[in-house]
Motif scaffolding. Structure first.
Motif, PDB file in Angstrom:
ATOM      1  N   GLY A 155       0.813  -1.203   0.000  1.00  0.00           N
ATOM      2  CA  GLY A 155       0.000   0.000   0.000  1.00  0.00           C
ATOM      3  C   GLY A 155       0.851   1.260   0.000  1.00  0.00           C
ATOM      4  N   GLY A 156       1.953   1.238   0.758  1.00  0.00           N
ATOM      5  CA  GLY A 156       2.862   2.381   0.769  1.00  0.00           C
ATOM      6  C   GLY A 156       3.481   2.619  -0.595  1.00  0.00           C
ATOM      7  N   ILE A 157       3.880   1.538  -1.261  1.00  0.00           N
ATOM      8  CA  ILE A 157       4.438   1.663  -2.610  1.00  0.00           C
ATOM      9  C   ILE A 157       3.394   2.239  -3.562  1.00  0.00           C
ATOM     10  CG2 ILE A 157       5.322   0.348  -4.581  1.00  0.00           C
ATOM     11  CD1 ILE A 157       6.549  -1.618  -2.582  1.00  0.00           C
TER      12      ILE A 157
ATOM     13  N   LEU B 179       1.258   6.834  -6.852  1.00  0.00           N
ATOM     14  CA  LEU B 179       0.139   7.668  -7.291  1.00  0.00           C
ATOM     15  C   LEU B 179       0.346   9.143  -6.964  1.00  0.00           C
ATOM     16  CD1 LEU B 179      -2.853   5.353  -6.291  1.00  0.00           C
ATOM     17  CD2 LEU B 179      -1.939   5.770  -8.591  1.00  0.00           C
ATOM     18  N   GLY B 180       1.511   9.463  -6.379  1.00  0.00           N
ATOM     19  CA  GLY B 180       1.848  10.864  -6.131  1.00  0.00           C
ATOM     20  C   GLY B 180       1.408  11.404  -4.789  1.00  0.00           C
TER      21      GLY B 180
ATOM     22  N   LEU C 193       4.187   0.672   6.094  1.00  0.00           N
ATOM     23  CA  LEU C 193       3.723   1.751   5.219  1.00  0.00           C
ATOM     24  C   LEU C 193       4.878   2.705   4.896  1.00  0.00           C
ATOM     25  CD1 LEU C 193       1.155   2.979   3.897  1.00  0.00           C
ATOM     26  CD2 LEU C 193       0.948   4.404   5.954  1.00  0.00           C
ATOM     27  N   ILE C 194       5.659   3.050   5.925  1.00  0.00           N
ATOM     28  CA  ILE C 194       6.821   3.923   5.722  1.00  0.00           C
ATOM     29  C   ILE C 194       7.818   3.269   4.768  1.00  0.00           C
ATOM     30  CG2 ILE C 194       8.806   5.001   6.854  1.00  0.00           C
ATOM     31  CD1 ILE C 194       7.081   5.208   9.398  1.00  0.00           C
ATOM     32  N   MET C 195       8.076   1.971   4.984  1.00  0.00           N
ATOM     33  CA  MET C 195       9.035   1.259   4.144  1.00  0.00           C
ATOM     34  C   MET C 195       8.575   1.230   2.691  1.00  0.00           C
ATOM     35  SD  MET C 195      11.528   0.441   6.108  1.00  0.00           S
ATOM     36  CE  MET C 195      12.404  -0.720   5.076  1.00  0.00           C
ATOM     37  N   GLY C 196       7.271   1.092   2.468  1.00  0.00           N
ATOM     38  CA  GLY C 196       6.745   1.088   1.109  1.00  0.00           C
ATOM     39  C   GLY C 196       6.933   2.427   0.420  1.00  0.00           C
ATOM     40  N   ILE C 197       6.621   3.519   1.151  1.00  0.00           N
ATOM     41  CA  ILE C 197       6.810   4.865   0.597  1.00  0.00           C
ATOM     42  C   ILE C 197       8.285   5.116   0.296  1.00  0.00           C
ATOM     43  CG2 ILE C 197       6.617   7.323   1.106  1.00  0.00           C
ATOM     44  CD1 ILE C 197       4.163   6.623   2.845  1.00  0.00           C
ATOM     45  N   GLU C 198       9.147   4.717   1.243  1.00  0.00           N
ATOM     46  CA  GLU C 198      10.585   4.905   1.070  1.00  0.00           C
ATOM     47  C   GLU C 198      11.111   4.083  -0.104  1.00  0.00           C
ATOM     48  OE1 GLU C 198      14.480   6.337   2.132  1.00  0.00           O
ATOM     49  OE2 GLU C 198      12.441   7.029   2.528  1.00  0.00           O
ATOM     50  N   ALA C 199      10.585   2.871  -0.259  1.00  0.00           N
ATOM     51  CA  ALA C 199      11.035   2.011  -1.350  1.00  0.00           C
ATOM     52  C   ALA C 199      10.789   2.666  -2.700  1.00  0.00           C
ATOM     53  CB  ALA C 199      10.323   0.657  -1.282  1.00  0.00           C
ATOM     54  N   TYR C 200       9.608   3.241  -2.863  1.00  0.00           N
ATOM     55  CA  TYR C 200       9.302   3.886  -4.146  1.00  0.00           C
ATOM     56  C   TYR C 200      10.160   5.132  -4.342  1.00  0.00           C
ATOM     57  CZ  TYR C 200       6.774   5.790  -8.092  1.00  0.00           C
ATOM     58  OH  TYR C 200       6.455   6.272  -9.338  1.00  0.00           O
ATOM     59  N   ALA C 201      10.385   5.898  -3.261  1.00  0.00           N
ATOM     60  CA  ALA C 201      11.184   7.114  -3.361  1.00  0.00           C
ATOM     61  C   ALA C 201      12.614   6.813  -3.766  1.00  0.00           C
ATOM     62  CB  ALA C 201      11.157   7.864  -2.029  1.00  0.00           C
ATOM     63  N   ARG C 202      13.123   5.645  -3.339  1.00  0.00           N
ATOM     64  CA  ARG C 202      14.517   5.295  -3.619  1.00  0.00           C
ATOM     65  C   ARG C 202      14.727   4.782  -5.045  1.00  0.00           C
ATOM     66  NH1 ARG C 202      18.390   7.063   0.072  1.00  0.00           N
ATOM     67  NH2 ARG C 202      17.583   6.860   2.181  1.00  0.00           N
ATOM     68  N   LEU C 203      13.646   4.533  -5.767  1.00  0.00           N
ATOM     69  CA  LEU C 203      13.794   4.010  -7.126  1.00  0.00           C
ATOM     70  C   LEU C 203      14.579   4.978  -8.012  1.00  0.00           C
ATOM     71  CD1 LEU C 203      10.346   2.334  -7.903  1.00  0.00           C
ATOM     72  CD2 LEU C 203      12.576   1.219  -7.732  1.00  0.00           C
ATOM     73  N   ASN C 204      14.334   6.274  -7.849  1.00  0.00           N
ATOM     74  CA  ASN C 204      15.053   7.253  -8.658  1.00  0.00           C
ATOM     75  C   ASN C 204      16.545   7.228  -8.380  1.00  0.00           C
ATOM     76  OD1 ASN C 204      12.879   8.251 -10.102  1.00  0.00           O
ATOM     77  ND2 ASN C 204      12.321   9.703  -8.493  1.00  0.00           N
ATOM     78  N   GLU C 205      16.914   7.030  -7.090  1.00  0.00           N
ATOM     79  CA  GLU C 205      18.334   6.933  -6.750  1.00  0.00           C
ATOM     80  C   GLU C 205      18.964   5.732  -7.429  1.00  0.00           C
ATOM     81  OE1 GLU C 205      19.135   6.960  -2.613  1.00  0.00           O
ATOM     82  OE2 GLU C 205      18.119   8.866  -2.239  1.00  0.00           O
ATOM     83  N   LEU C 206      18.211   4.626  -7.442  1.00  0.00           N
ATOM     84  CA  LEU C 206      18.770   3.400  -7.995  1.00  0.00           C
ATOM     85  C   LEU C 206      18.970   3.513  -9.500  1.00  0.00           C
ATOM     86  CD1 LEU C 206      19.656   0.619  -7.010  1.00  0.00           C
ATOM     87  CD2 LEU C 206      17.401  -0.242  -7.602  1.00  0.00           C
ATOM     88  N   ARG C 207      18.125   4.290 -10.168  1.00  0.00           N
ATOM     89  CA  ARG C 207      18.249   4.436 -11.615  1.00  0.00           C
ATOM     90  C   ARG C 207      19.556   5.130 -12.003  1.00  0.00           C
ATOM     91  NH1 ARG C 207      12.634   6.363 -11.292  1.00  0.00           N
ATOM     92  NH2 ARG C 207      11.237   4.626 -11.733  1.00  0.00           N
ATOM     93  N   ARG C 208      20.139   5.874 -11.052  1.00  0.00           N
ATOM     94  CA  ARG C 208      21.348   6.628 -11.364  1.00  0.00           C
ATOM     95  C   ARG C 208      22.625   5.815 -11.209  1.00  0.00           C
ATOM     96  NH1 ARG C 208      18.398  10.933  -8.719  1.00  0.00           N
ATOM     97  NH2 ARG C 208      19.486  10.554  -6.756  1.00  0.00           N
ATOM     98  N   VAL C 209      22.518   4.592 -10.729  1.00  0.00           N
ATOM     99  CA  VAL C 209      23.699   3.739 -10.560  1.00  0.00           C
ATOM    100  C   VAL C 209      23.572   2.532 -11.477  1.00  0.00           C
ATOM    101  CG1 VAL C 209      24.077   4.517  -8.198  1.00  0.00           C
ATOM    102  CG2 VAL C 209      22.674   2.503  -8.606  1.00  0.00           C
ATOM    103  N   ALA C 210      24.635   1.726 -11.500  1.00  0.00           N
ATOM    104  CA  ALA C 210      24.690   0.604 -12.435  1.00  0.00           C
ATOM    105  C   ALA C 210      23.513  -0.352 -12.247  1.00  0.00           C
ATOM    106  CB  ALA C 210      26.016  -0.135 -12.250  1.00  0.00           C
ATOM    107  N   HIS C 211      23.022  -0.887 -13.375  1.00  0.00           N
ATOM    108  CA  HIS C 211      21.875  -1.778 -13.334  1.00  0.00           C
ATOM    109  C   HIS C 211      22.168  -3.069 -12.581  1.00  0.00           C
ATOM    110  CE1 HIS C 211      24.283  -3.095 -16.762  1.00  0.00           C
ATOM    111  NE2 HIS C 211      23.740  -4.284 -16.629  1.00  0.00           N
TER     112      HIS C 211
END
Length: 334
Positions: A25-27, A32-33, A220-238
């Protein structure tokens, strides 16, 4: 074929558990913004409460446990934590485009233990009526501390060889730093109080009633944080994304196999085997990041924290927990 269908049904059932639902649910709301945020101070308090409860219960259980039965699972926890770091050092850290210290730091974080994943696993096991040794939660520091220490030592050795200083790596300051981390301090304090005092009433009247509610907020916090960290992960090696998606399950299955050996040799319960696998499949979300930041300052936090939070933890909770429970039901019988 029937076994596979049975396993699949049980796996899908686990995905519907309330604990996993809050994570997903957090993710979803983050995707959804939603602007929902929960202050970091509340997050730290929730983690403290959960780990204190886990530690208190674990310490109380250790005081009544057969230490001979606990010895082998504890040694397995130490071995698995170190093995995860060694595997990462000679796989992820050696891939093209990966800075060695980033790979080692990531392996250290995945070798260490997530308090939230441990708490989630305990709740799911209890909801399913799967018994486990109460002291099994106390395996946390046996895996967490050696993994973090080994990762920092390996990175320090590599960096000193790289710069040609020849300076010796001091082990004790690394161990001390790990033990003084907020998560391990809370857990070890709880274990000590449970072991040497009689906190049963405060656990039953205060910590126990709050446990599931606080855990749902943490998920719930972990889900929100997980989605927020996706942008960081895109900037490093796949490769970090591949590692974070696959290795939690590999680590958990290794621990499951070794836990099965402990089951055969010393009667380690099926629930204990599952909990050991859950611990091994997790990646530290509290004690690990600050410890690694201090111990391997040249490593990029976006690499190891992004990989862990955005992919590793959701995989460990949403896939790993039902996977190990379903596997245990097949291996040990319903």
């Amino acid at each position: 074929m029937d076994v596979l269908l049975d396993f699949g049904a049980r796996f899908l059932h686990q995905l519907q558990s309330p604990t996993l639902a809050f994570l997903l649910g957090g993710i979803l709301i983050a995707a959804l913004g939603s602007r929902l945020t929960i202050p970091d101070s509340i997050y730290k308090f929730i983690v403290f409460m959960l780990l204190m409860k886990v530690g208190l219960k674990g310490g109380m259980a250790i005081s009544e446990a057969d230490l001979a039965a606990m010895l082998l699972p504890a040694l397995i926890a130490v071995f698995v934590g170190c093995l995860i770091v060694v595997i990462g050092r000679y796989t992820l850290a050696m891939l093209p485009g990966i800075r060695t210290e980033d790979g080692i730091a990531t392996a250290g974080l995945f070798g260490a233990v997530s308090g939230s994943t441990l708490a989630a696993g305990m709740v799911v096991l209890e909801n399913d009526g799967i018994a486990y040794e109460p002291w099994a939660a106390a395996l946390y520091p046996f895996m967490d501390i050696p993994a973090l220490v080994l990762a920092i030592v390996l990175a320090s050795v590599y960096l000193k060889k790289k710069d040609g200083s020849g300076e010796k790596v001091q082990i004790w300051p690394i161990v001390k730093e790990s033990l003084q981390g907020s998560a391990l301090s809370a857990l070890l304090l709880g274990i000590a109080l449970g072991l040497f005092t009689n906190p049963g009433k405060v656990v039953d009247t205060f910590y126990e009633p709050l446990f599931r509610g606080l855990l749902s907020v943490l998920m719930l916090i972990m889900g929100i944080e997980a989605y927020a960290r996706l942008n960081e992960l895109r900037r490093v090696a796949h490769w970090f994304a591949v590692y974070a998606a696959l290795m939690p399950l590999v680590h958990g299955l290794i621990a499951f196999g070794l836990g099965y050996i402990a089951h055969v040799l010393v009667g380690f319960s099926p629930g204990g085997v599952v909990l050991l696998a859950i611990i091994a499949g997790s990646s530290s979300d509290i004690s690990g990041p600050p410890t690694l930041r201090a111990g391997i300052p040249t490593a990029n936090p976006s690499s190891y924290i992004g990989a862990s939070t955005s992919i590793g933890t959701p995989v460990a909770i949403a896939i790993g927990i039902p996977l190990y429970i379903g596997l245990a039901q097949v291996v040990f019988g319903s």
